[in-house]
Design a protein around this motif. Sequence first.
Motif, PDB file in Angstrom:
ATOM      1  N   VAL A  10       0.942  -1.027   0.037  1.00  0.00           N
ATOM      2  CA  VAL A  10      -0.123   0.051  -0.049  1.00  0.00           C
ATOM      3  C   VAL A  10       0.900   1.302  -0.053  1.00  0.00           C
ATOM      4  O   VAL A  10       1.643   1.429   0.992  1.00  0.00           O
ATOM      5  CB  VAL A  10      -0.823  -0.078   1.404  1.00  0.00           C
ATOM      6  N   VAL A  11       0.843   1.906  -0.922  1.00  0.00           N
ATOM      7  CA  VAL A  11       1.462   3.316  -1.048  1.00  0.00           C
ATOM      8  C   VAL A  11       0.559   4.441  -1.246  1.00  0.00           C
ATOM      9  O   VAL A  11      -0.617   4.436  -1.970  1.00  0.00           O
ATOM     10  CB  VAL A  11       2.376   3.329  -2.461  1.00  0.00           C
ATOM     11  N   VAL A  12       0.846   5.472  -0.417  1.00  0.00           N
ATOM     12  CA  VAL A  12      -0.022   6.486  -0.236  1.00  0.00           C
ATOM     13  C   VAL A  12       0.952   7.784  -0.958  1.00  0.00           C
ATOM     14  O   VAL A  12       1.890   8.011  -0.884  1.00  0.00           O
ATOM     15  CB  VAL A  12      -0.375   6.881   1.092  1.00  0.00           C
ATOM     16  N   VAL A  13       0.044   8.476  -1.728  1.00  0.00           N
ATOM     17  CA  VAL A  13       0.536   9.595  -2.569  1.00  0.00           C
ATOM     18  C   VAL A  13       0.007  10.807  -2.025  1.00  0.00           C
ATOM     19  O   VAL A  13      -1.229  10.931  -1.947  1.00  0.00           O
ATOM     20  CB  VAL A  13       0.428   9.664  -4.150  1.00  0.00           C
ATOM     21  N   CYS A  14       0.882  11.883  -1.458  1.00  0.00           N
ATOM     22  CA  CYS A  14       0.245  13.105  -0.655  1.00  0.00           C
ATOM     23  C   CYS A  14       1.040  14.274  -1.113  1.00  0.00           C
ATOM     24  O   CYS A  14       2.179  14.064  -1.740  1.00  0.00           O
ATOM     25  CB  CYS A  14       0.026  12.639   0.757  1.00  0.00           C
ATOM     26  N   MET A  29      -2.353  -1.433  -3.377  1.00  0.00           N
ATOM     27  CA  MET A  29      -3.200  -0.186  -3.497  1.00  0.00           C
ATOM     28  C   MET A  29      -2.470   1.000  -3.801  1.00  0.00           C
ATOM     29  O   MET A  29      -1.113   1.083  -3.061  1.00  0.00           O
ATOM     30  CB  MET A  29      -3.989   0.033  -2.122  1.00  0.00           C
ATOM     31  N   MET A  30      -2.694   2.024  -4.585  1.00  0.00           N
ATOM     32  CA  MET A  30      -1.908   3.254  -4.748  1.00  0.00           C
ATOM     33  C   MET A  30      -2.999   4.255  -4.555  1.00  0.00           C
ATOM     34  O   MET A  30      -3.956   4.337  -5.172  1.00  0.00           O
ATOM     35  CB  MET A  30      -1.460   3.147  -6.145  1.00  0.00           C
ATOM     36  N   CYS A  31      -2.608   5.035  -3.523  1.00  0.00           N
ATOM     37  CA  CYS A  31      -3.873   5.914  -3.175  1.00  0.00           C
ATOM     38  C   CYS A  31      -3.468   7.342  -2.763  1.00  0.00           C
ATOM     39  O   CYS A  31      -2.374   7.614  -1.912  1.00  0.00           O
ATOM     40  CB  CYS A  31      -4.332   5.378  -1.592  1.00  0.00           C
ATOM     41  N   VAL A  42       5.191   6.222   1.929  1.00  0.00           N
ATOM     42  CA  VAL A  42       4.736   7.319   1.404  1.00  0.00           C
ATOM     43  C   VAL A  42       5.500   8.204   0.342  1.00  0.00           C
ATOM     44  O   VAL A  42       6.462   8.265   0.455  1.00  0.00           O
ATOM     45  CB  VAL A  42       4.301   8.379   2.545  1.00  0.00           C
ATOM     46  N   VAL A  43       4.643   8.487  -0.790  1.00  0.00           N
ATOM     47  CA  VAL A  43       5.344   9.290  -1.698  1.00  0.00           C
ATOM     48  C   VAL A  43       4.744  10.785  -1.542  1.00  0.00           C
ATOM     49  O   VAL A  43       3.481  10.972  -1.708  1.00  0.00           O
ATOM     50  CB  VAL A  43       4.859   8.619  -3.269  1.00  0.00           C
ATOM     51  N   ASP A 103      10.234   9.590  -0.959  1.00  0.00           N
ATOM     52  CA  ASP A 103       9.596   8.295  -1.278  1.00  0.00           C
ATOM     53  C   ASP A 103      10.354   7.354  -0.095  1.00  0.00           C
ATOM     54  O   ASP A 103      11.379   6.986  -0.449  1.00  0.00           O
ATOM     55  CB  ASP A 103      10.018   7.705  -2.696  1.00  0.00           C
ATOM     56  N   ALA A 104       9.424   7.291   0.835  1.00  0.00           N
ATOM     57  CA  ALA A 104      10.091   6.917   2.122  1.00  0.00           C
ATOM     58  C   ALA A 104       8.999   5.938   2.731  1.00  0.00           C
ATOM     59  O   ALA A 104       7.716   5.878   2.528  1.00  0.00           O
ATOM     60  CB  ALA A 104      10.171   7.937   2.940  1.00  0.00           C
ATOM     61  N   PRO A 105       9.694   4.818   3.762  1.00  0.00           N
ATOM     62  CA  PRO A 105       8.586   4.180   4.465  1.00  0.00           C
ATOM     63  C   PRO A 105       7.984   5.255   5.371  1.00  0.00           C
ATOM     64  O   PRO A 105       8.167   6.036   5.732  1.00  0.00           O
ATOM     65  CB  PRO A 105       9.888   3.428   5.396  1.00  0.00           C
TER      66      PRO A 105
END
Length: 242
Positions: free
Chosen positions: A29-33, A189-191, A206-207, A217-219
């Motif tokens: 699961v990667v969150v883009v914010c 998931m990419m969210c 988290v990106v 782009d880090a844990p």
Amino acid sequence: MIEIRNVSKWYGPTQVLKGCSTQVAKGEVVVVCGPSGSGKSTLIKCVNGLEPFTEGSIAVDGISVGDPKTDLPKLRARVGMVFQHFELFPHMSVRQNLALAQVRVLGRKAEEADARGMSLLDRVGLRAHADKFPGQLSGGQQQRVAIARALAMDPICLLFDEPTSALDPEMIGEVLDVMVELAQEGMTMMCVTHEMGFARKVARRVVFMDHGEIVEDAPAGAFFDAPASDRARTFLARILHH
């Protein structure tokens, strides 16, 4: 599962993505914010070809998104997308919304598609609303229907484009609960989201984007505890303060 390499995009003379590279492993699961206008939604729409990109490459499960020979409708059938504004067909019942693409795209029989749809409505707690129309549901209920519709296609991964930003605060939790369950079950998931509580709870990485670039782009733990850039620190201070 998703490989993004040096992706850039222009709208006319305006560059909206600048050499973006990241990846999402199977089950991750990667969150883009990032702030509004930073390119988050554009990047995620490039992943399934809803937005064409100008330079670079994107591959989903080894399939090149930018290759003219790629059958994009076929690829999109395997990459679930949940939008900010639900995008349900207003003239169709919830049950019909879930069955349509299964029949038209996957070639399932109507009875099989209906059974699959009903089982997913069970999963998101909306079976009792199967014969209602989207306009008869709350925003949170409509978004849960949209998630069920994406899952009905048996996707290899799910993309979320600010799935809670159009919702009242009371409705956000019911949508995030479904997303947390999916993450715990191992869905890739990419969210894109501003829900930092959700990001801290379920994201592996988290990106963080700003002005079309991936700044960090880090844990997830490292990003929230000790962001490397001044820009991310400022962003988090503002968003977590509120």
